[in-house]
Enzyme design. Structure first.
Site, mmCIF file in Angstrom:
data_model
loop_
_atom_site.group_PDB
_atom_site.id
_atom_site.type_symbol
_atom_site.label_atom_id
_atom_site.label_comp_id
_atom_site.label_asym_id
_atom_site.label_seq_id
_atom_site.Cartn_x
_atom_site.Cartn_y
_atom_site.Cartn_z
ATOM 1 N N HIS A 4 2.240 -0.349 -2.519
ATOM 2 C CA HIS A 4 2.375 -0.284 -1.060
ATOM 3 C C HIS A 4 3.678 0.394 -0.634
ATOM 4 O O HIS A 4 3.736 1.039 0.411
ATOM 5 C CB HIS A 4 2.325 -1.700 -0.451
ATOM 6 C CG HIS A 4 1.027 -2.405 -0.728
ATOM 7 N ND1 HIS A 4 0.866 -3.753 -0.580
ATOM 8 C CD2 HIS A 4 -0.174 -1.939 -1.154
ATOM 9 C CE1 HIS A 4 -0.372 -4.092 -0.890
ATOM 10 N NE2 HIS A 4 -1.022 -3.010 -1.252
ATOM 11 N N MET A 53 -0.516 -7.597 -6.588
ATOM 12 C CA MET A 53 0.548 -6.757 -7.153
ATOM 13 C C MET A 53 1.078 -5.719 -6.154
ATOM 14 O O MET A 53 1.554 -4.658 -6.556
ATOM 15 C CB MET A 53 0.069 -5.963 -8.387
ATOM 16 C CG MET A 53 -0.628 -6.759 -9.432
ATOM 17 S SD MET A 53 0.527 -7.775 -10.324
ATOM 18 C CE MET A 53 -0.489 -9.178 -10.591
ATOM 19 N N CYS A 54 0.985 -6.020 -4.852
ATOM 20 C CA CYS A 54 1.406 -5.044 -3.837
ATOM 21 C C CYS A 54 0.731 -3.703 -4.056
ATOM 22 O O CYS A 54 1.334 -2.639 -3.860
ATOM 23 C CB CYS A 54 2.928 -4.849 -3.822
ATOM 24 S SG CYS A 54 3.806 -6.333 -3.440
ATOM 25 N N ASN A 55 -0.488 -3.746 -4.526
ATOM 26 C CA ASN A 55 -1.191 -2.507 -4.834
ATOM 27 C C ASN A 55 -2.683 -2.741 -4.596
ATOM 28 O O ASN A 55 -3.488 -2.724 -5.518
ATOM 29 C CB ASN A 55 -0.918 -2.110 -6.285
ATOM 30 C CG ASN A 55 -1.244 -0.656 -6.549
ATOM 31 O OD1 ASN A 55 -2.189 -0.116 -5.978
ATOM 32 N ND2 ASN A 55 -0.483 -0.036 -7.415
#
Ligand SMILES: Cc1ncc(COP(=O)(O)O)c(C=O)c1O
Lengths: 401, 144
Positions: free
Chosen positions: A118, A355-357
């Site tokens: 992100h 995972m901020c993804n």
């Protein structure tokens, strides 16, 4: 190779947590005592601001601040005025995104991928959106990779900025950034790479890569939190302004301002001085070792772990074939949160979630994954404890199946 | 150790959830609200039907961890047929159960009591509270 028992002794946090199995270094690494001592020394002995003191402590703070920049310039193989201190990778990418996107217009485009963290994707895409500009995505091949060919098929005359991760925080895949950067250099496209994961186990030479911007965080390479580094190609950076404020301004009049030269021009306000000193100590510590050895060590732990994980029924591994120190996986039909809880009960620290993804997870077709990540202080004993923990979790949670 | 958290009741609700639907509900009699905790993978949608001040049906859809899903299932029974006012009070009471591990007998919880163990695992508070909190938000928004 290195002596892990000796390395473990460098980390008081491990001594203070004798039962901890720390396998979450891709989120944040542990910090060796030398780094903490370097920062303490600043606070205990020569605390002062940088750039503008006449007195001795101020001079010393200045020298140490400068020494850190020099170390990092050598570390990345760039000029000293191309090392910009930021708060983090995220902060660095936001600053670059905002200042570059402001200069775009019309039908200029950003090119990125749908496998970005992100912190890489959002600053560029969202600032672009605010200006009414488009962001395009390089298609992912069937192995979940971003290839040079697919890059070539997507880049076009409108592309003005290419922003990509170097190594993914979910799958660990490596983007061919050197080839991409070469193409971009020849075609006047600015390249911005997120090195947050690559920097932990790969010697980065920004000149050899040929990129314009490369960002990473201190806390992933044994350094403190609150410090990031941005390599900024001075030919481009000289025309940018990140933030206004003290230290970046040269002459201020009632209706105008001129700025200092690089790098200070891009470092407005009092910097994170202790953390700048800390990141140098971390890099010095890390540089006792060869990056090839670090990469081999974490990869060997990954392979050893995967071999043992295969004996546990129901585990799906998403990135068996990537050469790095992270393992992303799930238990079939058991939510990640429940597994994390069982491992936490054994004081085993791994990561779970998106995972901020979220785009990579969408690609994998799941809402949540588990991630094990190794670093220089991990050994086969950690692997053994992890495997026991995973087996225990599987049996404790068998009722869910 | 985790047996503290996985009481039989919770396991039962996880394995055989009540009022769980497998696909989105297209019924304008229900107020719909997403309850997302994406950082841990809890993604549920809550549907509540009211007649005047009364809750008359609750359904949920989605996925998440055992605590999140079991709690949503329990919630659909615990809050059904309550007035909005009593519902909000009971939601607060449930928050106390999972935060402090105390059960207020005044509210006659049934399966909701099984979540007392969550109080020992503060990281799971959000999972247990997600669906309850969402109904609270629906009620408060209606009354705005
Ligand atoms: C690939 C990648 N990019 C960006 C970041 C953001 O780093 P930070 O949170 O230090 O800004 C991370 C780490 O979380 C990462 O793994």
């Amino acid at each position: 190779m290195f002596n892990i028992d000796k390395i473990k002794k460098d980390f008081t946090i491990l001594k203070n947590n004798p039962t901890l199995t720390y396998l979450d270094s891709a989120a944040t690494s542990l910090t060796p005592d030398v780094v903490i001592e370097a920062m303490n020394e600043y606070y205990y002995h020569y605390r002062a601001t940088v750039h503008r003191s006449m007195y001795a402590n101020g001079q010393k703070a200045d020298e140490k601040y400068q020494a850190s920049r020099e170390t990092i310039a050598k570390f990345l193989n760039c000029q000293i005025n191309e090392v910009i201190f930021t708060k983090s990778t995220t902060n660095a990418l936001n600053l670059v995104a905002n200042s570059l996107v402001t200069k775009l217009n019309g039908d200029d485009e950003i090119l990125t991928s749908a496998l970005e963290h992100h912190s890489t994707l959002l600053p560029f895409r969202e600032f672009a959106k605010q200006k009414g500009l488009n962001t395009k995505y390089i298609p992912i091949n069937k192995y979940g990779e971003i290839t040079y060919d697919n890059f070539l098929n997507t880049v076009n005359a409108k592309t003005k900025i290419v922003v990509l991760h170097h190594v993914s925080n979910v799958l660990g895949d490596v983007v061919p950034i050197k080839k991409i950067a070469k193409y971009c250099q020849e075609n006047n496209i600015i390249t911005v790479f997120d090195g947050a994961q690559a920097i932990t186990h790969e010697q980065i030479d920004v000149k050899e890569i040929g990129c314009d911007f490369y960002a990473f965080s201190g806390h992933k390479i044994l350094g403190p939190t609150g410090i990031g580094v941005l390599y900024a190609n001075n030919k481009i950076a000289k025309d940018l302004i990140f933030e206004y404020g003290g230290d970046m301004a040269h002459i201020v009049t009632i209706d105008d301002v001129t700025t200092k030269e690089l790098p200070l021009k891009l470092e407005a306000g009092t910097p994170s001085i202790a953390e700048v000193i800390g990141i140098k100590a971390a890099i010095d510590y890390l540089m006792q070792y060869e990056f090839d050895d670090i990469a081999r060590h974490i990869y060997e732990l990954k392979i050893a772990t995967i071999n043992l994980m295969k004996e546990i029924p129901g585990i799906i591994i998403y990135n068996e074939n990537t050469k790095n120190g992270i393992i992303t996986f799930n238990f079939e039909n058991i939510p990640t949160h429940d597994v994390l809880q069982e491992l936490a009960n054994e004081n085993i620290a791994i990561r779970g979630g998106h995972m901020c993804n979220q785009l990579t997870l969408k690609y994998l077709g799941v809402n949540s994954v588990l991630r094990i990540s190794f670093y220089i202080y991990n050994d086969l004993n950690d692997v053994k404890k992890l495997i026991n923990g995973l087996k225990k979790a599987a049996s404790q949670l068998a009722w869910m199946l | 150790m985790t047996n503290d958290i996985y009481r039989q009741v919770i396991m039962d609700h996880y394995k055989n959830p009540q009022n769980k639907i497998s696909s989105p509900l297209n019924d304008s009699d229900y107020i719909k609200r997403e309850a997302l905790n994406p950082s841990c993978g809890d993604m549920v949608t809550i549907y509540v039907k009211f007649i005047n001040e009364q809750i008359i049906d609750i359904k949920f859809q989605g996925e998440g961890c055992s605590i999140c899903c079991a709690s949503a299932s329990v919630m659909t029974n615990e809050l059904n047929n309550l007035s909005k006012v009593v519902g909000l009070e009971k939601i607060n009471q449930f928050a106390n159960i999972i935060k402090d591990g105390v059960v207020d007998k005044e509210y006659d919880f049934e399966d909701g009591e099984a979540f007392v163990g969550v109080s020992k695992f503060p990281a799971r508070f959000k999972c247990a509270y997600l669906s309850w909190d969402t109904v609270g938000k629906i009620i408060r928004e209606l009354d705005e």
